[in-house]
Design a protein around this motif. Structure first.
Motif, PDB file in Angstrom:
ATOM      1  N   GLY A  13       0.796  -1.221   0.000  1.00 48.73           N
ATOM      2  CA  GLY A  13       0.000   0.000   0.000  1.00 48.73           C
ATOM      3  C   GLY A  13       0.823   1.261   0.000  1.00 48.73           C
ATOM      4  N   ASP A  14       0.141   2.365   0.182  1.00 45.91           N
ATOM      5  CA  ASP A  14       0.738   3.702   0.085  1.00 45.91           C
ATOM      6  C   ASP A  14       1.256   4.140   1.451  1.00 45.91           C
ATOM      7  OD1 ASP A  14      -0.476   4.113  -2.679  1.00 45.91           O
ATOM      8  OD2 ASP A  14      -2.270   3.861  -1.453  1.00 45.91           O
ATOM      9  N   ALA A  49       0.232   2.677   4.879  1.00 47.62           N
ATOM     10  CA  ALA A  49       0.700   1.294   4.885  1.00 47.62           C
ATOM     11  C   ALA A  49       1.946   1.130   5.742  1.00 47.62           C
ATOM     12  CB  ALA A  49       0.976   0.834   3.455  1.00 47.62           C
ATOM     13  N   THR A  73       5.867  -0.896  -1.012  1.00 52.41           N
ATOM     14  CA  THR A  73       5.320   0.447  -1.112  1.00 52.41           C
ATOM     15  C   THR A  73       6.137   1.246  -2.128  1.00 52.41           C
ATOM     16  OG1 THR A  73       4.531   2.309   0.221  1.00 52.41           O
ATOM     17  CG2 THR A  73       6.734   1.485   0.717  1.00 52.41           C
ATOM     18  N   VAL A 145      -3.529  -5.376   2.363  1.00 49.04           N
ATOM     19  CA  VAL A 145      -3.519  -4.240   1.448  1.00 49.04           C
ATOM     20  C   VAL A 145      -4.041  -3.028   2.214  1.00 49.04           C
ATOM     21  CG1 VAL A 145      -4.353  -3.288  -0.722  1.00 49.04           C
ATOM     22  CG2 VAL A 145      -3.877  -5.743  -0.536  1.00 49.04           C
ATOM     23  N   ALA A 146      -3.158  -2.057   2.476  1.00 51.64           N
ATOM     24  CA  ALA A 146      -3.535  -0.809   3.123  1.00 51.64           C
ATOM     25  C   ALA A 146      -3.630   0.246   2.025  1.00 51.64           C
ATOM     26  CB  ALA A 146      -2.518  -0.418   4.183  1.00 51.64           C
ATOM     27  N   ASP A 147      -4.813   0.338   1.444  1.00 54.05           N
ATOM     28  CA  ASP A 147      -5.008   1.195   0.270  1.00 54.05           C
ATOM     29  C   ASP A 147      -5.381   2.607   0.713  1.00 54.05           C
ATOM     30  OD1 ASP A 147      -5.438   2.211  -2.233  1.00 54.05           O
ATOM     31  OD2 ASP A 147      -7.325   1.142  -2.583  1.00 54.05           O
ATOM     32  N   TYR A 148      -4.538   3.574   0.397  1.00 58.73           N
ATOM     33  CA  TYR A 148      -4.836   4.970   0.691  1.00 58.73           C
ATOM     34  C   TYR A 148      -5.123   5.771  -0.581  1.00 58.73           C
ATOM     35  CZ  TYR A 148      -4.081   4.756   5.678  1.00 58.73           C
ATOM     36  OH  TYR A 148      -4.231   4.482   7.021  1.00 58.73           O
ATOM     37  N   ALA A 153      -1.838  -0.025  -4.658  1.00 63.35           N
ATOM     38  CA  ALA A 153      -2.737  -1.170  -4.790  1.00 63.35           C
ATOM     39  C   ALA A 153      -3.234  -1.312  -6.223  1.00 63.35           C
ATOM     40  CB  ALA A 153      -3.916  -1.021  -3.824  1.00 63.35           C
ATOM     41  N   TRP A 171      -8.052  -6.547   3.063  1.00 60.64           N
ATOM     42  CA  TRP A 171      -8.029  -5.293   2.279  1.00 60.64           C
ATOM     43  C   TRP A 171      -8.629  -4.181   3.133  1.00 60.64           C
ATOM     44  CZ3 TRP A 171      -6.818  -5.325  -3.230  1.00 60.64           C
ATOM     45  CH2 TRP A 171      -6.842  -4.047  -3.824  1.00 60.64           C
ATOM     46  N   GLY A 177      -9.771   4.964  -3.386  1.00 57.48           N
ATOM     47  CA  GLY A 177      -9.101   3.847  -4.025  1.00 57.48           C
ATOM     48  C   GLY A 177     -10.061   2.976  -4.808  1.00 57.48           C
ATOM     49  N   ASP A 272      -5.520   1.239  11.101  1.00 54.40           N
ATOM     50  CA  ASP A 272      -4.347   0.478  10.664  1.00 54.40           C
ATOM     51  C   ASP A 272      -4.034  -0.640  11.649  1.00 54.40           C
ATOM     52  OD1 ASP A 272      -3.561   2.081   8.299  1.00 54.40           O
ATOM     53  OD2 ASP A 272      -3.256   3.651   9.786  1.00 54.40           O
TER      54      ASP A 272
END
Length: 492
Positions: A13-14, A49, A73, A145-148, A153, A171, A177, A272
Motif C-alpha cells: 500500500g501507500d 501502509a 510500497t 492491502v492498506a489502500d490509501y 494497490a 483489504w 481507491g 491500521d
C-alpha cells in the motif's frame, strides 16, 4: 534443529510521512483572527501502509519467534522519502516500487495535543513493479492491502487478484481507491468508509457518515451488501469505540464485536492497527470471526496506551538482542492504580492466587477484600507458575481466560501476573497496604509476610465459603464426564 521463522506477512500500500508539530496556542495573530502556535516539538513517523506494517511488526512479544513483515510500497528520492526509509528500517523488510514524485506528507499542527490544522503536500505516480516486488508477493503467507488511494494497490491489482485465490488477503479500503479484488478473505472499512462506498440505506436514516452513529443492523446490512458487491468472504465494519460488525455476503444477522474497554485517546492509526491485527490472526490460521475479535481487542489497547504517540511503539523491533523487555500491560495498570490510590491517601488492597475455576468461595473472598480498602489488585499465578505448583493438567483454565474472568468482576480493579511460586517480587513493586489471603492459610505459612514488613503492610485473613474448592469442582467435573446422557453415573 532450530525452528525456522514462519513465512512473511506482506503489507502492500501507500506509505505517508506523518508529522506532528506540537506547541501552545495562547494568543491570536495581530493580522488575522487565527491562533498563533508557539512550537515546542516536532515528531515524524510513517503513516498509511507504513504504519500498518510497523504495527504488525510490533505485535509479537520480545524474544518470541515472530513472523517477518515485508512492506511493498512506493518511495521517491525527496528528503521526506529518505526520512520514511530511516523510520521504517528498524522494524521490517522494505521492498520498493519507484515513485515519480515524493511521498505524501501530512502535517498536523497541535496545540497541547489537540489538532488545530492539517497541511497535506507531496504525492506522485507509482512506477512499474520490480522483480523484488514480484518475489515478495510470491513468497507471502498472507497479505494486507492498506489502500490509501495513492496508486500502489492499483498498480499491483493483477498480482493481488491472483493471490486472493489461494492466500489469506485482508483489504483496508479507501473511498479514493479501487474496490478490493474479488476473493479477499476480509475487508475492513470504517463505518464512514462503508457509508461512502455504498448507496444510502433508507431503512437506517440515522446512519450519518461520521462513523459513530447509526444502528448496528444498518452497519451490518451495509457490510453484507459490500461483501456481495466486492465478492469478498467477509466485511468487518469498524465502529470506533463501539467495536465492529462482521458480515458475509447476503448475511441477515451479522456478528457484533463490542469493544472490550473504554479507550479514551487519539484514535489516529486505530484502523491500521485493526487491519494489521486481523491480517496477523488470519496468517496464524484464525477464522474471520476470530480475527475480528482479536482486531477489536488490539485496536482498543492501541488507543488506550497512547496510540501513535506511545513511545514504546517506535523503540526497536521485537526480539532485538539487547532490547529490554517491555513491562506487562497488567502490571503497568496495577502500578498506576496503586500509585494513584496512595497519592490521594487511600488504602491499596491486594490478594493473590491461581483462581483456576473461579468459584463462589473466591468471589465472596474477593468482594470482602475490596470492602477493606479503596482498590483491589489481584496478583495472579501465571500458567507456568500454576503448573509448577499444582502439577501436570493444571491450570484447567488458561491464564488469558482467568484474567478476563477476574477483570470482569466489579470488585476487582486490576490484575497483575507473576511467574514465580510466590508473589513477593510483585508485591515489592505494588507495595499494598493490606495483603488478603483466604482463611485456609495461617500467617506463619505466608512466605510473603517478610516482604510486607518492609513497608509496613498488613496481612488480613478472610474466610472462604465452606465446601468450595477448585479441586472439588474438578473432581465433580471428571465424574460428570463419565456420566451417561441422562445423568446416571457409570463406574470408572
Amino acid at each position: 534443529m532450530p525452528r525456522s521463522a514462519p513465512a512473511p506477512l506482506v503489507v502492500v500500500g501507500d506509505t505517508l510521512l506523518d508529522t506532528d508539530v506540537e506547541g501552545r496556542a495562547s494568543r491570536l495573530a495581530p493580522d488575522a483572527p487565527a491562533p498563533v502556535l508557539d512550537v515546542t516539538d516536532e515528531h515524524h513517523r510513517p503513516g498509511g501502509a507504513g504504519l500498518a506494517a510497523v504495527l504488525a511488526a510490533r505485535a509479537r512479544p520480545d524474544g518470541a519467534t515472530h513472523r517477518e513483515i515485508v512492506l511493498v510500497t512506493a518511495l521517491g528520492e525527496d528528503p521526506a522519502d529518505a526520512r520514511v526509509r530511516e523510520l521504517l528500517a528498524p522494524h521490517l523488510t522494505l521492498v520498493e516500487l519507484p515513485l515519480h514524485g515524493t511521498v505524501p506528507v501530512k502535517t498536523r499542527m497541535c496545540a497541547e495535543g489537540r489538532p488545530l490544522l492539517r497541511v497535506d503536500r507531496g504525492g506522485g505516480v507509482v512506477g512499474e513493479p520490480t522483480e523484488a516486488v514480484h518475489e515478495a508477493l510470491a513468497g507471502a503467507h498472507a497479505v494486507l492491502v492498506a489502500d490509501y488511494g495513492r496508486g500502489v494497490a492499483e498498480r499491483l491489482r493483477g498480482h493481488l487478484a491472483d493471490l486472493a485465490g489461494h492466500t489469506p488477503l485482508v483489504w483496508d479500503p479507501h473511498p479514493h481507491g479501487a474496490p478490493p479484488v474479488p476473493g479477499a478473505r476480509l475487508v475492513t472499512p470504517s463505518a464512514a468508509e462503508a457509508a461512502a462506498l455504498s448507496p444510502p440505506d433508507p431503512a437506517d436514516p440515522s446512519a450519518h457518515r461520521d462513523g459513530e452513529t447509526g444502528s448496528l443492523h444498518g452497519h451490518g446490512r451495509r457490510g453484507a451488501a459490500l461483501a456481495t458487491a466486492w465478492r469478498s468472504a467477509a466485511v468487518a465494519v469498524t465502529l470506533g469505540r463501539r467495536g465492529a460488525v462482521l458480515a458475509r455476503p447476503g448475511d441477515a444477522a451479522p456478528l457484533y464485536f463490542p469493544a472490550e474497554q473504554e479507550a479514551e485517546g487519539d484514535p489516529c492509526g486505530a484502523g491500521d492497527c485493526f487491519a494489521s491485527a486481523a491480517a496477523l490472526a488470519l496468517a496464524d490460521g484464525a477464522l474471520p470471526e476470530e480475527a475480528t475479535h482479536e482486531a477489536v481487542r488490539r485496536a482498543g489497547v492501541f488507543v488506550a496506551t497512547g496510540g501513535v504517540r506511545n513511545p514504546d511503539l517506535w523503540q526497536g523491533t521485537p526480539g532485538t538482542p539487547g532490547r529490554p523487555p517491555q513491562p506487562d500491560r497488567g502490571l503497568r495498570d496495577a502500578r498506576a492504580l496503586a500509585a494513584a490510590v496512595r497519592g490521594r491517601g487511600g488504602t491499596v488492597v491486594a490478594t493473590g492466587g491461581c483462581f483456576d475455576l473461579l468459584h463462589a468461595g473466591h468471589v465472596g473472598m474477593l468482594q470482602n477484600a475490596r470492602r477493606t480498602g479503596d482498590c483491589l489488585i489481584v496478583c495472579l499465578n501465571s500458567d507456568v507458575s500454576v503448573r509448577r505448583l499444582k502439577g501436570d493438567g493444571r491450570p484447567i483454565t488458561p491464564q488469558a481466560d482467568r484474567i478476563s474472568v477476574l477483570a470482569g468482576l466489579d470488585c476487582v480493579d486490576a490484575v497483575a501476573v507473576f511467574d514465580e511460586n510466590t508473589p513477593e517480587r510483585l508485591l515489592r513493586e505494588l507495595r499494598p497496604d493490606v495483603w488478603v489471603k483466604g482463611g485456609d492459610y495461617g500467617t506463619s505459612r505466608l512466605p510473603e509476610a517478610a516482604a510486607l514488613e518492609e513497608w509496613g503492610g498488613r496481612t488480613l485473613l478472610l474466610p472462604y465459603l465452606d465446601g468450595r474448592s477448585t479441586t472439588a469442582l474438578a473432581r465433580r467435573a471428571a465424574v460428570t464426564r463419565r456420566s451417561d446422557p441422562h445423568g446416571a453415573e457409570q463406574s470408572p
